[in-house]
Motif scaffolding. Structure first.
Motif, PDB file in Angstrom:
ATOM      1  N   ARG A   1      -9.762  -3.439   2.007  1.00  0.00           N
ATOM      2  CA  ARG A   1      -9.620  -1.995   2.222  1.00  0.00           C
ATOM      3  C   ARG A   1      -8.350  -1.683   3.005  1.00  0.00           C
ATOM      4  NH1 ARG A   1     -12.344   2.519   1.541  1.00  0.00           N
ATOM      5  NH2 ARG A   1     -12.136   4.163   3.083  1.00  0.00           N
ATOM      6  N   THR A   2      -8.082  -2.521   3.997  1.00  0.00           N
ATOM      7  CA  THR A   2      -6.924  -2.242   4.853  1.00  0.00           C
ATOM      8  C   THR A   2      -5.679  -3.007   4.410  1.00  0.00           C
ATOM      9  OG1 THR A   2      -7.602  -4.051   6.309  1.00  0.00           O
ATOM     10  CG2 THR A   2      -8.393  -1.866   6.888  1.00  0.00           C
ATOM     11  N   GLY A   3      -5.876  -4.020   3.576  1.00  0.00           N
ATOM     12  CA  GLY A   3      -4.742  -4.846   3.160  1.00  0.00           C
ATOM     13  C   GLY A   3      -4.337  -5.835   4.231  1.00  0.00           C
TER      14      GLY A   3
ATOM     15  N   LYS B   1      -1.364  -7.333   2.311  1.00  0.00           N
ATOM     16  CA  LYS B   1      -0.469  -6.280   1.842  1.00  0.00           C
ATOM     17  C   LYS B   1       0.278  -5.702   3.030  1.00  0.00           C
ATOM     18  CE  LYS B   1      -2.850  -4.536  -2.217  1.00  0.00           C
ATOM     19  NZ  LYS B   1      -3.194  -3.316  -2.940  1.00  0.00           N
TER      20      LYS B   1
ATOM     21  N   SER C   1       1.757   4.814   1.134  1.00  0.00           N
ATOM     22  CA  SER C   1       1.417   5.578   2.341  1.00  0.00           C
ATOM     23  C   SER C   1       1.332   7.072   2.046  1.00  0.00           C
ATOM     24  CB  SER C   1       2.443   5.311   3.444  1.00  0.00           C
ATOM     25  OG  SER C   1       3.733   5.571   2.956  1.00  0.00           O
TER      26      SER C   1
ATOM     27  N   ASN D   1       0.834  -1.213   0.000  1.00  0.00           N
ATOM     28  CA  ASN D   1       0.000   0.000   0.000  1.00  0.00           C
ATOM     29  C   ASN D   1       0.865   1.258   0.000  1.00  0.00           C
ATOM     30  OD1 ASN D   1      -2.591  -1.060  -0.094  1.00  0.00           O
ATOM     31  ND2 ASN D   1      -2.655  -1.388   2.117  1.00  0.00           N
TER      32      ASN D   1
ATOM     33  N   GLN E   1      -3.238   4.135  -8.383  1.00  0.00           N
ATOM     34  CA  GLN E   1      -4.336   3.921  -7.440  1.00  0.00           C
ATOM     35  C   GLN E   1      -5.693   4.143  -8.097  1.00  0.00           C
ATOM     36  OE1 GLN E   1      -2.703   6.463  -4.265  1.00  0.00           O
ATOM     37  NE2 GLN E   1      -3.163   4.774  -2.894  1.00  0.00           N
TER      38      GLN E   1
END
Lengths: 265, 253
Positions: free
Chosen positions: B246-248, B252, A12, A10, A24
């Motif tokens: 959504r949060t991984g 992730k 940041s 992800n 994204q």
């Protein structure tokens, strides 16, 4: 960084644009253009070679295309192994299979994360040839490596990352011209105890117990000063029996850049 | 929509089933058949009818549910756990495929496998016990709904698990006991009143009751309540999966 671009980690902060697509907000378009060969050999051991490349192509939203996949497998010398289970392949074959999987959806950008780490010399040469072929076919290849000779041999442009910070991105030839230096080494007939006064205006270094003179010059300058140096040597009666010139390698440039970066921090 | 991507995951997972047919199909059919032989034919012949249904026939919906829940959870959990374990998850995460499409591939395959298995067990049961299905459409609907719901639950477990032990804890330590205590072998109306009330906190009671109604038209709880509870579990699992992507969480960094 590669993991962020490919969507494995992800983001940041900041934003990443891949070939004009935000990774994204427009991730489908971005990811469909990117192929990834990770450093780790992660494969589905019990699948056949043919099934696993078909899986990769489908996963990336491409319609089946057996002739294209056959071409890729042939290029990577895996066609004969197409019905073999992945677990039965050697380490080098698995590495090539990962490249085949990454190429299965015809990416425009290919990330090769240390593709030759732990690979024998022969296979490394084969991979270099393959990468050159891909580059010629129009694929943008981003190759990360700790082998500087690999970058020197293959890259058009080089980026240097030191402790996560991109120190520079430059055309390889330009980088080597600008940051590299050239040296002329003269093997003297008779060793010199010290450098004569008249020669001190040149960037000279006396090495090998006085038997070698090393002259460092800038290739970017119109006048390298070599002919003046040779004249001065003649006037001083210094005779040399051999001479050769060399330029700094990418490795030396890299080390200097990292050192400079450290000093300025 | 990345239909080729969904198909790739689905085909990959189904191929795994055929590769491991002994473990994923034959073994659960065999073990459920043993239940039919022991409880249905051998012991069942000495038991009285429950709600007018022979004991052998009475336990069929519960036994199918026992296999269906276990297999749905295991299939989906292993399907997503193994790529995480082997590192091949990178390929799914880096593909132009949305979380919904990923779930559709994995859960779709797991639910297909367990639905087929359920149908196979229903057919096998006929060899040992006489029974009729009063509401076949409802039966099929319940079978598919339960398979999808618990495959989603299995998907969550597969994401949560970071070792093989965790992969087995919930199916073996939670789901199997709840199924045994959820009226697979008895009607909860046969229990003392306090245990009847406690049993109503067991969600599997509603699944078995609804499924048994589809077979014989009799149930411990109202069919609509069963349907409502099953749908509630489905929505809860969907929310869980939505939060994971959504949060991984655990997929992730």
């Amino acid at each position: 960084m590669i993991s962020i671009v490919c969507g494995i980690v992800n983001l940041s902060s900041g934003r990443v644009i891949a070939d004009g697509n935000n990774i994204q907000t427009d991730y489908r378009a971005a990811r469909s253009k990117i192929g990834l060969v990770p450093q780790e050999l992660a494969t589905d051991s019990f699948e056949s070679v043919w099934a696993t490349v078909n899986f990769s192509r489908g996963l990336f939203g491409k319609a089946p295309n057996p002739s294209y996949l056959e071409k890729i497998l042939r290029q990577l010398s895996l066609w004969e192994k197409r019905d073999n289970k992945v677990i039965a392949l050697s380490g080098g074959m698995k590495r090539r299979l990962m490249i085949a999987k990454a190429l299965s959806h015809e990416p425009k950008i290919l990330f090769l994360d240390e593709p030759t780490a732990g690979v024998d010399v022969e296979l490394r040469r084969d991979m270099w040839d393959m990468v050159r072929g891909l580059r010629e076919s129009g694929v943008t290849i981003i190759l990360t490596t700790h082998y500087i000779e690999e970058a020197e041999e293959m890259a058009d442009r080089i980026g240097v990352i030191n402790h996560g910070e991109l120190v520079l991105v430059e055309e390889k030839t330009k980088l080597m011209q600008e940051l590299g230096k050239k040296q002329l080494t003269l093997q003297l007939q008779t060793p010199l105890p010290t450098l004569p006064e008249k020669l001190r205006l040149y960037q000279l270094e006396l090495c090998q117990e006085g038997s070698q003179l090393v002259y460092t010059f800038d290739t970017q300058q119109k006048n390298t000063g070599i002919s003046e140096l040779l004249k001065s040597l003649n006037q001083e009666g210094i005779v040399f029996k051999d001479l050769h010139s060399s330029e700094s390698s990418l490795e030396e440039i890299f080390i200097n850049l990292v050192r400079k970066n450290k000093e300025s921090a | 929509m990345n239909l080729y991507g969904i198909r790739a995951i689905y085909k990959f997972e189904m191929a795994r089933t055929w590769r491991t047919i002994m473990q994923s199909v034959i073994s659960p059919v065999l073990s459920t058949s043993l239940y039919f032989v022991v409880f249905g034919t051998a012991i069942g012949s000495h038991m009285g009818a429950i709600d007018g249904i022979s004991y052998g026939a009475f336990i069929i919906p519960g036994l199918i549910m026992l296999s269906l829940l276990g297999e749905s959870i295991s299939n989906a959990a292993f399907g997503i756990f193994f790529p995480k374990f082997s590192g091949t998850i990178y390929e799914v995460l880096s593909a132009p495929i949305s979380p919904i499409e990923i779930v559709a591939g994995y859960v779709g395959a797991a639910a297909t496998k367990s639905t087929l298995l359920g149908l196979l067990i229903i057919a096998t049961a006929r060899v040992f016990v006489e029974y009729q299905i009063q509401h076949p459409i409802w039966m099929l609907g319940f079978l598919i709904l339960t398979a999808v719901t618990f495959s989603m639950f299995g998907f969550i477990i597969g994401i949560w698990a970071d070792d093989f032990q965790k992969l087995q804890i919930i199916p073996l330590m939670v789901v199997t006991p709840l199924t045994f205590l959820g009226g697979a072998f008895y009607s909860i109306n046969m229990l003392p009143e306090i245990w009847q009330k406690i049993s109503l906190f067991n969600p599997v009671v509603y699944l078995i009751s609804g499924f048994r109604w589809a077979f014989y038209g009799v149930s411990d709880v109202n069919i609509l309540v069963s349907l409502g509870i099953t749908l509630t579990i489905l929505v809860a699992c969907m929310l869980g999966i939505w939060l994971i992507f959504r949060t991984g969480y655990r997929i992730k960094v």
